[in-house]
Design an enzyme around this catalytic site. Sequence first.
Site, mmCIF file in Angstrom:
data_model
loop_
_atom_site.group_PDB
_atom_site.id
_atom_site.type_symbol
_atom_site.label_atom_id
_atom_site.label_comp_id
_atom_site.label_asym_id
_atom_site.label_seq_id
_atom_site.Cartn_x
_atom_site.Cartn_y
_atom_site.Cartn_z
ATOM 1 C CG HIS A 1 -1.829 -1.189 1.294
ATOM 2 N ND1 HIS A 1 -2.833 -1.442 0.397
ATOM 3 C CD2 HIS A 1 -1.832 -2.243 2.162
ATOM 4 C CE1 HIS A 1 -3.431 -2.582 0.695
ATOM 5 N NE2 HIS A 1 -2.842 -3.096 1.760
ATOM 6 C CG ASP B 1 9.595 -0.794 -4.512
ATOM 7 O OD1 ASP B 1 9.647 -1.663 -5.391
ATOM 8 O OD2 ASP B 1 8.756 0.127 -4.503
ATOM 9 C CG HIS C 1 13.990 -0.221 -6.422
ATOM 10 N ND1 HIS C 1 13.997 0.509 -7.594
ATOM 11 C CD2 HIS C 1 12.737 -0.733 -6.316
ATOM 12 C CE1 HIS C 1 12.800 0.461 -8.159
ATOM 13 N NE2 HIS C 1 12.018 -0.294 -7.406
ATOM 14 C CG HIS D 1 8.429 -4.231 -7.446
ATOM 15 N ND1 HIS D 1 7.559 -3.355 -6.837
ATOM 16 C CD2 HIS D 1 7.681 -5.308 -7.801
ATOM 17 C CE1 HIS D 1 6.333 -3.879 -6.839
ATOM 18 N NE2 HIS D 1 6.393 -5.074 -7.422
HETATM 19 ZN ZN ZN Z 1 7.717 -1.405 -6.259
#
Ligand code: ZN
Length: 186
Positions: free
Chosen positions: A50, A64, A148, A150
């Site tokens: 969220h 992430d 990063h 995900h």
């Molecule tokens: Zn993400």
Amino acid sequence: MPNVRAGRLSLFIAITAVACGDGPTAPDPEPTYLLPFPVGDSALLIQGNHGSFTHFGPSAYGFDFRMTIGRVVTAMRAGQVVAVEERYLDGNRTPGQENLVFLRHDDGTFARYYHLTVNGALVSLGQRVAAGDTIGLSGDTGYSTTPHLHVDVTRDCVAWGCQTVWIRFQNAGADTLVAGRVYRAQ
Ligand SMILES: [Zn+2]
């Protein structure tokens, strides 16, 4: 009456064991997941479930982790490789041009690992991997503003826009991961 209670407990366990042994369709325990990096490694969670930046709508459930380019990414759960992309260059900042690995789990759900570095997919289509196996190297490709990783899990379909589902990590030291905190794979 400690002996009676112990006896009842033993009987209950025995009946439960028989019932599970006889049942051809004993329910699977809730699947759990490993953090997507090796035991001992840590990563800052920059967006969790969220998250207001990109984790909403069908994509509400996802994580992430801040990772410099080239860090080892591991399978959160055992599965079979159903998609691999690794041709895109880091920093391209172009939605749809993510390097990625997708795994299909035995219950039909899919795990998706996005933004891998160029040539950063270390598995092949059709390959089976175990939980914790190395599957790629982190990067900064596609719809990404900083290096990063995900990760998320979908059910029934695997394309972008498919409904993501809530998952529990078994080695993060917490059931619910909160953005802004560092998590170490235990
Ligand atoms: Zn993400």
